[in-house]
Design a protein around this motif. Structure first.
Motif, PDB file in Angstrom:
ATOM      1  N   UNK A 100       5.086   1.044  12.266  1.00  0.00           N
ATOM      2  CA  UNK A 100       3.994   1.198  11.316  1.00  0.00           C
ATOM      3  C   UNK A 100       2.708   0.579  11.830  1.00  0.00           C
ATOM      4  N   UNK A 101       2.821  -0.610  12.391  1.00  0.00           N
ATOM      5  CA  UNK A 101       1.611  -1.249  12.896  1.00  0.00           C
ATOM      6  C   UNK A 101       1.910  -2.067  14.146  1.00  0.00           C
TER       7      UNK A 101
ATOM      8  N   UNK B  98       3.732  -9.023   8.568  1.00  0.00           N
ATOM      9  CA  UNK B  98       3.314  -7.680   8.953  1.00  0.00           C
ATOM     10  C   UNK B  98       4.174  -7.138  10.114  1.00  0.00           C
ATOM     11  N   UNK B  99       4.488  -7.981  11.084  1.00  0.00           N
ATOM     12  CA  UNK B  99       5.355  -7.542  12.184  1.00  0.00           C
ATOM     13  C   UNK B  99       6.739  -7.135  11.676  1.00  0.00           C
ATOM     14  N   UNK B 100       7.229  -7.883  10.705  1.00  0.00           N
ATOM     15  CA  UNK B 100       8.551  -7.593  10.146  1.00  0.00           C
ATOM     16  C   UNK B 100       8.515  -6.298   9.340  1.00  0.00           C
ATOM     17  N   UNK B 101       7.539  -6.234   8.439  1.00  0.00           N
ATOM     18  CA  UNK B 101       7.517  -5.141   7.473  1.00  0.00           C
ATOM     19  C   UNK B 101       7.151  -3.811   8.097  1.00  0.00           C
ATOM     20  N   UNK B 102       6.399  -3.842   9.190  1.00  0.00           N
ATOM     21  CA  UNK B 102       5.899  -2.585   9.732  1.00  0.00           C
ATOM     22  C   UNK B 102       6.503  -2.246  11.093  1.00  0.00           C
ATOM     23  N   UNK B 179       7.735 -12.584   2.282  1.00  0.00           N
ATOM     24  CA  UNK B 179       6.605 -11.852   1.703  1.00  0.00           C
ATOM     25  C   UNK B 179       6.481 -10.498   2.383  1.00  0.00           C
ATOM     26  N   UNK B 180       5.969  -9.533   1.667  1.00  0.00           N
ATOM     27  CA  UNK B 180       5.743  -8.212   2.241  1.00  0.00           C
ATOM     28  C   UNK B 180       4.509  -8.221   3.122  1.00  0.00           C
ATOM     29  N   UNK B 181       4.364  -7.189   3.966  1.00  0.00           N
ATOM     30  CA  UNK B 181       3.223  -7.165   4.889  1.00  0.00           C
ATOM     31  C   UNK B 181       1.878  -7.181   4.173  1.00  0.00           C
ATOM     32  N   UNK B 182       1.799  -6.575   3.010  1.00  0.00           N
ATOM     33  CA  UNK B 182       0.516  -6.532   2.314  1.00  0.00           C
ATOM     34  C   UNK B 182       0.323  -7.707   1.362  1.00  0.00           C
ATOM     35  N   UNK B 188      -0.036 -16.460   0.594  1.00  0.00           N
ATOM     36  CA  UNK B 188      -0.479 -17.677   1.278  1.00  0.00           C
ATOM     37  C   UNK B 188      -1.576 -18.360   0.466  1.00  0.00           C
ATOM     38  N   UNK B 189      -2.580 -17.572   0.035  1.00  0.00           N
ATOM     39  CA  UNK B 189      -3.677 -18.168  -0.730  1.00  0.00           C
ATOM     40  C   UNK B 189      -3.203 -18.783  -2.032  1.00  0.00           C
TER      41      UNK B 189
END
Lengths: 317, 271
Positions: A100-101, B98-102, B179-182, B188-189
């Motif tokens: 995906x990315x 993001x690396x995990x989810x995508x 947590x999901x990529x998005x 975090x915030x």
């Protein structure tokens, strides 16, 4: 049972090599979803094997199992005679997966440099760039590449370690015709150098152009396996379309009919050869009209193999 | 059934220690370059602590003191802690999620990369950016806030805060696995900002409401900031070992959680 077809015309590559990768009685479920149901599959050295099937058939699952990215619920996965997760095996394996990315701020040559460093005996950067057709894009950031260029970069990462076994999961998705043919050429060159390739695709044309063996996979099962010629002979034939008073069930009884279904006002019939079927149809239904006979295309043949509704009965194997 | 032929296998490939070290280095180098070029990361991680420091430490309260320590000096310790937290959480969690989810992590996992190199690179990145933030705060404080610290204290402050990146890197890895990529940056915030406030990183501890002061004692950033404040002579004189113990325990818990996520990925649909 290991499903290996060893037909005489195919002896040269199909059966001479050692077993490189295999799934033996593999079942993989994702929760309730049964992704693979008792799949047996073997790949020999120097072969190109295509896993052909529609989206969601289980192709990618098979690849991930062989890469050791997921574990089977039961059955055995083996690569080079051992566990796919073995680091030694991974040093001889390259993989192009659907992603995906990809980190977008690194340049093409930086991505290749990093992946090359993982392998004991990588190819020179220039050779990788040339093979994947990326010479002019070497300093381009990944995020600035087009879809096809991204695919080629992922291909470069798969081959940069000069692996013996290469996994290509839908390698030509998003490529235009020219780029697709160029990639096919590169895959053929790799095979000439003795590499083994496992590729997944939903294009029969692609499997036909590249593979020594095709395994047709649908709903988690291998429903047909053989050389491209065998797969095509199993699936090709004539398509007969006509408006007839006969119902589908009785049409299916006719000798030579492999499949039949109602399509709006007409009946669509698949048969190995048209003449005998047409003769029988005309004899039984004098009112028959709108007769059309066409050669079934490859894509249609493939659909016939993978279609799974009650009216279409076309289960080989 | 056919047997696997041994002739096919090359001579056993053992990776030498120097080769492994070279991979770790390269992984860290590209992780650094990747994030350095990622404006979302550099802007949020470096600019925010500096901006707050300039505003509250140099423009507004430069002449004030907190318990005998000048505000510009005091705030280097607290905004330093704030900066370290940000660099570490964003340096690990958002990239990992993001690396995990995508799918990118799967490509890496399918390669012969030593698995730990991936995580080590993120931790090193977090430490480097932590050091950058602290050094910039010191430069600002010395140049414009009249901060005068002996060199040994500055080195100690830098060392402590950079070491303090570890617990928050571990926390970031745990968040990145769940947590999901998005949703990761938002997650975090949601943790980072309230935690910073309640630990006395924005408003000095003694000015916090009583209830918040009690909560602070349980929060890792409070303990790191007290270690940093202790070096510049503005701490609450609690024993440093207690602070280190809390941070160590927190690190281990976070690594345990991250490990669960790491193992869970093995059998997952999209790992």
């Amino acid at each position: 049972m290991i499903a290996t077809l060893e037909e005489p015309q195919n002896m040269q590559r199909a059966s001479s090599g050692a077993l490189v990768a295999s799934l033996e009685g593999v079942i993989k479920n994702y929760g309730e979803v049964r992704a693979l149901r008792n799949v047996n599959f073997a790949v020999r050295a120097g072969q190109v094997v295509a896993l052909l099937g529609p989206n969601g058939a289980g192709k990618t699952t098979a690849v991930k199992l062989l890469l050791g990215l997921i574990l089977p619920n039961s059955g055995k996965t083996r690569v080079f005679g051992g566990d796919p997760t073995n680091p030694q095996n991974r040093m001889r394996t390259g993989a192009m997966l659907q992603v995906g990315r990809v980190p977008e701020t690194l340049r093409v040559r930086e991505h290749i440099d990093l992946f090359s460093s993982y392998y004991p005996d990588p190819l020179p950067l220039e050779e990788v760039l040339a093979t994947a057709g990326l010479e002019k894009l070497r300093d381009r950031k990944f995020g600035d590449l087009s879809g096809g260029q991204r695919q080629r970069t992922l291909f470069a990462l798969a081959i940069c370690g000069d692996p013996d076994l290469l996994f290509l999961d839908e390698p030509t998705v998003g490529l235009d015709v020219e780029a697709r043919r160029a990639l096919w050429e590169e895959i053929r060159r790799l095979v000439e150098r003795g590499k083994t390739v496992i590729l997944t695709t939903h294009y029969l044309e692609e499997a036909d152009a590249l593979a020594d063996r095709i395994a047709v996979i649908n709903q988690g099962e291998i429903i047909a396996e053989g050389t491209p010629a065998e797969i095509k002979s199993q699936t090709s034939g004539k398509r007969i379309r006509c408006v007839t008073a006969l119902n589908v069930a009785s049409v299916l009884q006719l000798p030579g009919v492999t499949a039949a279904k109602q399509d709006r006002e007409a009946v669509e019939i698949h048969a190995a050869e048209a003449e005998s079927v047409v003769r029988a149809l005309l004899a039984r239904d004098p009112t028959l009209s709108g007769l059309e006979i066409t050669t079934a295309g490859l894509e249609e043949a493939f659909l016939a193999l993978t279609q799974d509704n009650g009216q279409t009965e076309n289960r080989q194997n | 059934m056919s047997t696997f032929v041994a002739a096919l296998s090359r001579t056993q490939i053992e990776r030498s220690t120097s080769h492994t070290a070279a991979i770790y280095l390269k992984e860290a180098k590209y992780e650094f370059l990747k994030n350095l070029r990622l404006r979302v990361y550099t802007v949020s991680v470096i600019s925010f602590p500096l901006m707050f420091y300039v505003l509250f430490g140099l423009v507004l309260n430069a002449k004030e003191g907190i318990g005998g320590t000048g505000v510009p000096t005091y705030l280097i310790a607290t905004y330093g802690t704030f900066g370290v937290m940000g660099a570490s959480l964003f340096g690990t969690a958002s990239g990992l999620a993001s690396d995990r989810g995508l799918g990118w992590l799967q490509v890496k996992r399918a390669s012969p990369m030593p698995p730990f190199a991936y995580f080590a690179a993120k931790v090193v990145l977090s430490m480097i950016f932590s050091a950058i933030v602290v050094l910039l705060l010191l430069v600002l404080g010395i140049s414009f806030g009249g901060v005068r610290l002996p060199l040994t204290e500055m080195v100690k402050l830098l060392g402590t805060l950079v070491a303090g990146s570890l617990p928050f890197s571990a926390m970031g890895l745990a968040i990145g696995y769940f947590a999901g990529p998005n949703s990761a940056p938002a997650a975090i915030n949601l943790i980072y900002l309230p935690l910073s406030f309640c630990s006395g990183l924005w408003v000095p501890y003694m000015f916090l409401p009583k209830l918040v002061r009690q909560i602070a004692l349980a929060l890792p950033p409070y303990h790191l900031s007290q270690l940093a404040l202790g070096i510049v002579g503005a701490g609450r004189h609690e024993p440093a070992t207690t602070h280190w113990e809390v941070l160590l325990a927190f690190t281990l818990i976070c690594l345990g959680v991250a490990r669960i996520g790491f193992q869970r990925d093995q059998g997952k649909l999209y790992g």
